[in-house]
Motif scaffolding. Structure first.
Motif, PDB file in Angstrom:
ATOM      1  N   PRO A   1       0.801  -1.229   0.000  1.00 27.14           N
ATOM      2  CA  PRO A   1       0.000   0.000   0.000  1.00 27.14           C
ATOM      3  C   PRO A   1       0.835   1.282   0.000  1.00 27.14           C
ATOM      4  O   PRO A   1       0.470   2.246  -0.681  1.00 27.14           O
ATOM      5  CB  PRO A   1      -0.803  -0.096   1.301  1.00 27.14           C
ATOM      6  N   HIS A   2       1.960   1.289   0.731  1.00 29.61           N
ATOM      7  CA  HIS A   2       2.683   2.554   0.865  1.00 29.61           C
ATOM      8  C   HIS A   2       3.439   2.925  -0.407  1.00 29.61           C
ATOM      9  O   HIS A   2       3.934   4.031  -0.514  1.00 29.61           O
ATOM     10  CB  HIS A   2       3.629   2.515   2.070  1.00 29.61           C
TER      11      HIS A   2
ATOM     12  N   ILE B   1      -1.670   6.042  -3.647  1.00 31.67           N
ATOM     13  CA  ILE B   1      -3.121   6.171  -3.712  1.00 31.67           C
ATOM     14  C   ILE B   1      -3.583   6.839  -2.428  1.00 31.67           C
ATOM     15  O   ILE B   1      -3.219   6.406  -1.342  1.00 31.67           O
ATOM     16  CB  ILE B   1      -3.771   4.781  -3.872  1.00 31.67           C
TER      17      ILE B   1
ATOM     18  N   MET C   1      -6.373   7.928   0.342  1.00 34.44           N
ATOM     19  CA  MET C   1      -7.622   7.327   0.795  1.00 34.44           C
ATOM     20  C   MET C   1      -8.206   8.116   1.953  1.00 34.44           C
ATOM     21  O   MET C   1      -7.495   8.528   2.867  1.00 34.44           O
ATOM     22  CB  MET C   1      -7.365   5.878   1.213  1.00 34.44           C
TER      23      MET C   1
ATOM     24  N   PHE D   1     -10.936   7.588   4.936  1.00 35.35           N
ATOM     25  CA  PHE D   1     -11.642   6.500   5.591  1.00 35.35           C
ATOM     26  C   PHE D   1     -12.989   6.962   6.130  1.00 35.35           C
ATOM     27  O   PHE D   1     -13.205   8.149   6.362  1.00 35.35           O
ATOM     28  CB  PHE D   1     -10.786   5.945   6.738  1.00 35.35           C
TER      29      PHE D   1
ATOM     30  N   ALA E   1     -10.078   8.573  10.332  1.00 42.80           N
ATOM     31  CA  ALA E   1      -8.773   8.035  10.746  1.00 42.80           C
ATOM     32  C   ALA E   1      -7.701   9.120  10.813  1.00 42.80           C
ATOM     33  O   ALA E   1      -6.560   8.904  10.436  1.00 42.80           O
ATOM     34  CB  ALA E   1      -8.331   6.891   9.813  1.00 42.80           C
ATOM     35  N   LEU E   2      -8.070  10.299  11.317  1.00 37.72           N
ATOM     36  CA  LEU E   2      -7.054  11.326  11.567  1.00 37.72           C
ATOM     37  C   LEU E   2      -6.254  10.899  12.791  1.00 37.72           C
ATOM     38  O   LEU E   2      -6.832  10.464  13.780  1.00 37.72           O
ATOM     39  CB  LEU E   2      -7.714  12.684  11.840  1.00 37.72           C
ATOM     40  N   PHE E   3      -4.927  11.036  12.711  1.00 37.16           N
ATOM     41  CA  PHE E   3      -4.098  10.611  13.837  1.00 37.16           C
ATOM     42  C   PHE E   3      -4.365  11.528  15.027  1.00 37.16           C
ATOM     43  O   PHE E   3      -4.106  12.731  14.948  1.00 37.16           O
ATOM     44  CB  PHE E   3      -2.622  10.639  13.438  1.00 37.16           C
TER      45      PHE E   3
ATOM     46  N   PHE F   1       1.946  14.498   7.203  1.00 39.84           N
ATOM     47  CA  PHE F   1       2.436  13.130   7.410  1.00 39.84           C
ATOM     48  C   PHE F   1       2.892  12.438   6.119  1.00 39.84           C
ATOM     49  O   PHE F   1       4.010  11.914   6.062  1.00 39.84           O
ATOM     50  CB  PHE F   1       1.355  12.300   8.126  1.00 39.84           C
ATOM     51  N   PRO F   2       2.069  12.420   5.063  1.00 36.35           N
ATOM     52  CA  PRO F   2       2.515  11.731   3.849  1.00 36.35           C
ATOM     53  C   PRO F   2       3.781  12.346   3.249  1.00 36.35           C
ATOM     54  O   PRO F   2       4.582  11.629   2.635  1.00 36.35           O
ATOM     55  CB  PRO F   2       1.330  11.861   2.893  1.00 36.35           C
TER      56      PRO F   2
ATOM     57  N   MET G   1       6.703  11.124   5.293  1.00 33.79           N
ATOM     58  CA  MET G   1       7.019   9.754   4.898  1.00 33.79           C
ATOM     59  C   MET G   1       7.826   9.747   3.605  1.00 33.79           C
ATOM     60  O   MET G   1       8.589   8.833   3.332  1.00 33.79           O
ATOM     61  CB  MET G   1       5.742   8.931   4.707  1.00 33.79           C
TER      62      MET G   1
ATOM     63  N   ARG H   1      -5.281  15.614   3.615  1.00 29.22           N
ATOM     64  CA  ARG H   1      -4.181  14.679   3.868  1.00 29.22           C
ATOM     65  C   ARG H   1      -4.071  13.646   2.742  1.00 29.22           C
ATOM     66  O   ARG H   1      -2.973  13.248   2.368  1.00 29.22           O
ATOM     67  CB  ARG H   1      -4.430  13.974   5.207  1.00 29.22           C
ATOM     68  N   ALA H   2      -5.228  13.238   2.211  1.00 26.15           N
ATOM     69  CA  ALA H   2      -5.207  12.228   1.154  1.00 26.15           C
ATOM     70  C   ALA H   2      -4.792  12.818  -0.195  1.00 26.15           C
ATOM     71  O   ALA H   2      -4.486  12.087  -1.126  1.00 26.15           O
ATOM     72  CB  ALA H   2      -6.581  11.578   1.038  1.00 26.15           C
TER      73      ALA H   2
ATOM     74  N   PHE I   1      -0.146  14.739  -1.210  1.00 24.50           N
ATOM     75  CA  PHE I   1       1.031  14.121  -1.841  1.00 24.50           C
ATOM     76  C   PHE I   1       0.791  13.807  -3.314  1.00 24.50           C
ATOM     77  O   PHE I   1       1.537  13.059  -3.915  1.00 24.50           O
ATOM     78  CB  PHE I   1       1.477  12.874  -1.067  1.00 24.50           C
TER      79      PHE I   1
ATOM     80  N   PHE J   1      -6.191   3.558  11.625  1.00 24.34           N
ATOM     81  CA  PHE J   1      -5.076   4.500  11.772  1.00 24.34           C
ATOM     82  C   PHE J   1      -3.836   3.934  11.077  1.00 24.34           C
ATOM     83  O   PHE J   1      -3.123   4.651  10.384  1.00 24.34           O
ATOM     84  CB  PHE J   1      -4.762   4.739  13.250  1.00 24.34           C
TER      85      PHE J   1
ATOM     86  N   ARG K   1      -0.354   3.639   6.215  1.00 26.90           N
ATOM     87  CA  ARG K   1       0.208   2.868   5.103  1.00 26.90           C
ATOM     88  C   ARG K   1      -0.190   3.505   3.776  1.00 26.90           C
ATOM     89  O   ARG K   1       0.625   3.638   2.864  1.00 26.90           O
ATOM     90  CB  ARG K   1      -0.285   1.424   5.168  1.00 26.90           C
ATOM     91  N   SER K   2      -1.457   3.911   3.657  1.00 23.97           N
ATOM     92  CA  SER K   2      -1.895   4.499   2.383  1.00 23.97           C
ATOM     93  C   SER K   2      -1.194   5.832   2.146  1.00 23.97           C
ATOM     94  O   SER K   2      -1.061   6.272   1.016  1.00 23.97           O
ATOM     95  CB  SER K   2      -3.415   4.690   2.370  1.00 23.97           C
ATOM     96  N   LEU K   3      -0.743   6.475   3.222  1.00 22.77           N
ATOM     97  CA  LEU K   3      -0.095   7.776   3.073  1.00 22.77           C
ATOM     98  C   LEU K   3       1.404   7.643   2.834  1.00 22.77           C
ATOM     99  O   LEU K   3       2.119   8.642   2.815  1.00 22.77           O
ATOM    100  CB  LEU K   3      -0.352   8.631   4.314  1.00 22.77           C
ATOM    101  N   GLY K   4       1.879   6.413   2.695  1.00 26.70           N
ATOM    102  CA  GLY K   4       3.274   6.230   2.309  1.00 26.70           C
ATOM    103  C   GLY K   4       4.170   5.673   3.401  1.00 26.70           C
ATOM    104  O   GLY K   4       5.382   5.616   3.218  1.00 26.70           O
ATOM    105  N   ALA K   5       3.600   5.274   4.544  1.00 25.55           N
ATOM    106  CA  ALA K   5       4.420   4.749   5.628  1.00 25.55           C
ATOM    107  C   ALA K   5       4.689   3.264   5.400  1.00 25.55           C
ATOM    108  O   ALA K   5       3.771   2.512   5.069  1.00 25.55           O
ATOM    109  CB  ALA K   5       3.732   4.950   6.974  1.00 25.55           C
TER     110      ALA K   5
ATOM    111  N   GLN L   1       7.310   2.142   9.793  1.00 28.37           N
ATOM    112  CA  GLN L   1       6.978   3.554  10.059  1.00 28.37           C
ATOM    113  C   GLN L   1       5.570   3.707  10.609  1.00 28.37           C
ATOM    114  O   GLN L   1       5.321   4.507  11.499  1.00 28.37           O
ATOM    115  CB  GLN L   1       7.108   4.382   8.773  1.00 28.37           C
TER     116      GLN L   1
END
Lengths: 373, 285
Positions: free
Chosen positions: A97-98, A102, A104, A106, A110-112, A123-124, A127, A171-172, A175, B183, B188-192, B196
């Motif tokens: 996935p990383h 893509i 996404m 949710f 699913a905000l941290f 965040f992205p 990363m 956030r989605a 990037f 979460f 993971r979808s954001l690139g981690a 990470q």
């Protein structure tokens, strides 16, 4: 907003190039996709979809129809049992996935919770090891795009549901993903906010021109937002077509029943080769292949017949058994001639109609859509 | 906003008073069997036979006591760290795998939870004993003669880690199971990468469980009596063992009481720090 602007421009160029004829090749190609969790029952039973670059596609269906499972396979969180997913010509089924690039959103955002809005959006980029100054700028721009420039320092719990939704969207997108996936993103919002966010999501889609898949069980959302709708039922796609086609010319009885309110009449081919409907007689309709059909007539296509030349109209006598007032329109439920019908009449035409009344209803013959049974 | 004063408020006040009645049996029990003996300990610690602070001054001025206190802290710290290192992956696996694996693991943990400390300490005496299986194994692998295992700081630390792991696992599990797996998926979808996503998202979100588990285990360690006494080195006592010696061997009730009060104050200080930064109501998940 340079980064996002340049993305929007390149996306717009992509769309223009597409109009010149390169859009025939699908950008996201889903082929014979199968998912089985236990090797026996299939949650997804061989789905194939071709999605164009920049297209806004909705996966519409009841819960358990396989739409979310399909989305999870595109995102990379579920491994397909069989079949392929190609993005821009590249097989992505084996890509983790990383590395898929893509974005996404949710269902519950699913905000941290341990990061601010700006940190969530950054965040992205962190990363991707971007320089700190670039991360700060792009996170700011993305928050500005969703109208939350002043909320960068807030924790998620200090934001309303709609604001959390926007942060998740920023956030989605920050990037510059190749595809945006939205998993029932508006389910937790109240009705007014939901409509507002629909407009907002469409605006962002228009600005960025990003290929978008939107999973929903809400047919209105799918109808108003999508370029095309894929209607899911029991792990298969029943129809993949523009919203009006899905609404006016549903491919299956399930689609006709799931999207919008509907009346189904049993239509059969008589011995003379013409079509007849139970309770109505000869239909005088151009007949496709087949002997048995579901005749779909939408309740709002039916009106009160006030007399005159029948012409192209089907006219039935109808007794009102129940009357539901929606304010702007009135739903008449009842029947006659062995038919049971639902008709939706504008309120101003229904002021003199009461339960128990018998009246004449009519619709144009060509408003009936025939679905092979 | 001034809260409305009316019949509703008065009513809820009287039902509050009735609710307090429910606490009466527990409060009475605590008063008789906890507060009174505790008061007695405090009383003994300042009497000889008249009022005096000499038990405290002798404790605080003697480097031997400071060494015991410091050694107790060290042991508690080491036990806490090892219990955390061993419990975290276990709790993580239970939460991530779920299903039968989780049921079986939680059952095993609950079973050791329900087995008394004393029984498990005796089990370690058998395993680590001079004629026990562990030394036999070491000698079979050529480490002959195998080192003395029983009655060392190593043996008591090892056993305490084992005894306290269930507390640590359950403290971690209760926090981890509430972490929404979306979460991790979102990260993971954001690139981690998987690491990470764990390090930047899951680990920080599980931090309350780490703090809870460590506080719990550390405090239980500070007052641990039976295991260090039965398995540990007599020359390196922990503070609870010292209190036992003061009473059993020297009949120094005043000194023992003063040591107990000091242990109590240290424990309360740690609770106070925890309460200040986390909140005591969160300790049990």
């Amino acid at each position: 907003m340079t980064a996002l602007d340049s993305r929007a421009n390149s996306a717009a160029r992509g769309m223009l190039a597409g109009e010149n004829g390169t859009m025939t090749k699908a950008y996201l190609e889903i082929r014979d996709l199968v998912k089985s969790y236990d090797g026996w029952q299939k949650a997804v039973r061989g789905i194939s979809l071709d999605i164009q670059k920049g297209e806004f596609v909705s996966f519409l269906g009841p819960s358990g129809s396989g739409k979310t499972t399909t989305l999870m396979m595109v995102a990379g969180f579920e491994k397909p049992t069989a079949g392929s997913i190609r993005l821009g010509g590249r097989e992505i089924a084996p890509v983790p996935p990383h590395q898929r690039n893509i974005g996404m959103v949710f269902q519950n955002y699913a905000l941290f919770p341990h990061m601010t809005a700006a940190e969530n959006v950054g965040f992205p980029l962190r990363m991707r090891k971007r320089p700190a100054a670039e991360i700060a700028k792009r996170a700011r721009d993305a928050l500005a795009m969703v109208g939350l420039a002043d909320f960068a320092g807030r924790q998620p719990r200090e934001l309303s549901g709609g604001q959390q939704q926007r942060v998740a969207l920023a956030r989605a997108l920050v990037f510059e993903p190749d595809v945006l996936l939205l998993d029932e993103p508006l389910g937790a919002l109240d009705k007014n906010l939901r409509e507002h966010m629909q407009v907002e999501i469409k605006r962002i889609h228009r600005e960025l021109g990003i290929t978008t898949i939107y999973v929903t069980h809400d047919q209105t959302e799918a109808m108003t937002m999508s370029d095309r709708i894929a209607v899911f039922s029991q792990g298969a796609v029943e129809q993949f077509a523009p919203p009006l086609d899905v609404y006016l010319r549903p491919a299956t009885r399930f689609v006709g029943g799931f999207v919008g309110d509907s009346n189904f009449l049993d239509v059969t081919r008589g011995t003379d080769g013409g079509l007849t409907a139970a309770g109505l007689g000869a239909l005088d309709l151009p007949a496709p292949e087949g002997d048995r059909f579901h005749g779909l007539i939408r309740p709002e296509a039916i009106g009160v017949w006030r007399g005159g030349e029948a012409g192209e109209h089907c006219i039935v006598s109808f007794t009102v058994e129940a009357l539901v007032n929606y304010g702007d329109s009135v739903l008449l439920i009842g029947g006659g001639h062995g038919l049971s019908l639902r008709a939706r009449i504008p309120f101003v035409q229904a002021t003199d109609i009461h339960e128990g009344n018998t009246l004449q209803l009519a619709w144009r013959r060509r408003d009936m859509h025939l679905i092979p049974a | 906003m001034v809260p409305p004063v009316g019949s509703a408020a008065i009513k809820s006040g009287s039902s509050d008073a009735k609710a307090w009645l429910l606490l009466l049996p527990a409060l009475a029990f605590l008063a008789v069997f906890f507060l009174v003996p505790l008061g007695q300990v405090v009383f003994f610690s300042v009497m000889d036979p008249g009022f005096t602070l000499k038990h405290y001054t002798s404790f605080l001025s003697d480097s031997f006591y400071w060494r015991v206190l410091w050694g107790t802290f060290q042991t508690a710290g080491i036990v806490t760290i090892f219990a955390l290192l061993m419990s975290y992956p276990l709790a993580y696996m239970i939460v991530r795998m779920g299903g039968h694996f989780a049921t079986v693991m939680l059952l095993i943990i609950a079973m050791s939870f329900w087995t008394s400390f004393l029984v498990r300490t005796f089990a370690w005496m058998v395993i680590l004993g001079n004629n026990g299986p562990l030394r036999a194994i070491l000698e079979a692998f050529g480490w002959s003669p195998a080192p003395q295992l029983l009655f060392t700081r190593f043996s008591s630390t090892l056993a305490m880690v084992h005894l306290l792991i269930p507390f640590m696992v359950l403290a971690l599990y209760s926090v981890m199971k509430k972490i929404d797996m979306n979460f991790v998926r979102a990260a993971r979808s954001l690139g981690a990468t998987p690491f990470q996503a764990f390090h930047r998202v899951f680990l920080p979100l599980s931090a309350p469980g780490i703090v809870n588990g460590c506080t719990l285990v550390f405090i239980m360690c500070l007052g641990f009596y039976v295991t260090p006494v039965l398995l540990g080195s007599p020359r390196e006592q922990m503070i609870a063992g010292l209190i036992g010696t003061q009473i059993e061997e020297f009949l120094e009730f005043g000194e023992a009481s003063a040591t107990s009060v000091i242990l109590l104050l240290v424990t309360l200080a740690i609770f106070a720090i925890y309460n200040r930064f986390v909140g005591l109501d969160k300790l049990w998940g």
